[in-house]
Motif scaffolding. Structure first.
Motif, mmCIF file in Angstrom:
data_model
loop_
_atom_site.group_PDB
_atom_site.id
_atom_site.type_symbol
_atom_site.label_atom_id
_atom_site.label_comp_id
_atom_site.label_asym_id
_atom_site.label_seq_id
_atom_site.Cartn_x
_atom_site.Cartn_y
_atom_site.Cartn_z
ATOM 1 N N ASP A 47 0.302 -1.306 -0.371
ATOM 2 C CA ASP A 47 -0.180 -0.038 0.104
ATOM 3 C C ASP A 47 0.755 1.159 -0.161
ATOM 4 O O ASP A 47 1.917 1.177 0.419
ATOM 5 N N PHE A 48 -0.033 2.192 -0.835
ATOM 6 C CA PHE A 48 1.627 3.219 -0.431
ATOM 7 C C PHE A 48 0.988 4.206 1.250
ATOM 8 O O PHE A 48 0.350 3.802 2.052
ATOM 9 N N ALA A 49 2.240 4.544 1.300
ATOM 10 C CA ALA A 49 3.539 4.777 1.965
ATOM 11 C C ALA A 49 3.021 3.794 3.848
ATOM 12 O O ALA A 49 2.867 4.620 4.652
ATOM 13 N N THR A 66 8.692 -6.560 6.148
ATOM 14 C CA THR A 66 8.306 -5.027 6.452
ATOM 15 C C THR A 66 9.974 -4.772 5.953
ATOM 16 O O THR A 66 11.179 -5.409 6.425
ATOM 17 N N TYR A 67 10.177 -3.180 5.940
ATOM 18 C CA TYR A 67 11.528 -2.584 6.219
ATOM 19 C C TYR A 67 12.048 -1.156 6.632
ATOM 20 O O TYR A 67 10.598 -0.602 6.898
ATOM 21 N N ASP A 68 13.525 -0.746 6.654
ATOM 22 C CA ASP A 68 12.674 0.681 6.943
ATOM 23 C C ASP A 68 13.110 1.834 6.500
ATOM 24 O O ASP A 68 12.681 2.874 6.781
ATOM 25 N N LYS A 69 13.693 1.404 5.096
ATOM 26 C CA LYS A 69 13.788 2.017 3.910
ATOM 27 C C LYS A 69 14.239 1.386 2.649
ATOM 28 O O LYS A 69 14.328 0.649 2.933
ATOM 29 N N ILE A 70 14.079 2.149 1.487
ATOM 30 C CA ILE A 70 13.938 1.683 0.746
ATOM 31 C C ILE A 70 15.502 1.877 -0.517
ATOM 32 O O ILE A 70 15.564 0.664 -0.190
ATOM 33 N N THR A 75 17.380 -2.227 6.670
ATOM 34 C CA THR A 75 16.566 -4.180 7.385
ATOM 35 C C THR A 75 15.449 -4.173 6.912
ATOM 36 O O THR A 75 14.465 -3.787 7.255
ATOM 37 N N VAL A 76 15.423 -5.537 6.457
ATOM 38 C CA VAL A 76 13.879 -6.529 6.186
ATOM 39 C C VAL A 76 13.749 -7.555 7.176
ATOM 40 O O VAL A 76 15.128 -8.706 7.314
ATOM 41 N N SER A 77 12.142 -7.497 7.136
ATOM 42 C CA SER A 77 12.073 -8.272 8.279
ATOM 43 C C SER A 77 11.444 -9.436 8.248
ATOM 44 O O SER A 77 10.025 -8.691 7.183
ATOM 45 N N ILE A 78 11.309 -10.455 7.700
ATOM 46 C CA ILE A 78 9.888 -11.349 7.203
ATOM 47 C C ILE A 78 9.348 -11.933 7.849
ATOM 48 O O ILE A 78 9.819 -13.203 8.723
#
Length: 101
Positions: A47-49, A66-70, A75-78
């Motif tokens: 979804d947007f934002a 989820t991720y903290d920045k593009i 940091t990516v967590s599943i």
């Protein structure tokens, strides 16, 4: 003709066999991809934002990523909730989803 406007991938996986991944985005700010594995349809949605990507089928949410920045380093967590998809496959699908352009 449709593949000229939307991306399509055929992925060979050792565990699941042949996977069909198709871009179903109608609005660029809400990207969606359709994944077909052995007559089961899954959707990757963002979804947007929102810094969360959901992998879901028609009944339930399979995983939330989820991720903290593009931009790197990110940091990516599943969080795998249900389903029989492996964590490695979910990570690979997320990588393709984020690099779709």
């Amino acid at each position: 003709l449709q593949s000229m406007f939307r991306s399509n991938w055929v992925i060979e996986c050792r565990d699941k066999g042949r996977l069909l991944l198709e871009d179903r985005t109608k609005i660029k700010i809400n990207p969606t991809m359709k994944l077909v594995i052995n007559d089961t349809t899954y959707y990757l949605k963002k979804d947007f934002a929102n810094k969360r990507v959901r992998l879901e089928n028609s009944e339930q949410t399979i995983a939330e990523i989820t991720y903290d920045k593009i931009i790197p380093p990110a940091t990516v967590s599943i969080e795998k909730k249900q389903g029989d998809l492996s964590l490695h496959l979910i990570a690979c699908l997320y990588y393709i989803f984020m690099l779709r352009e």
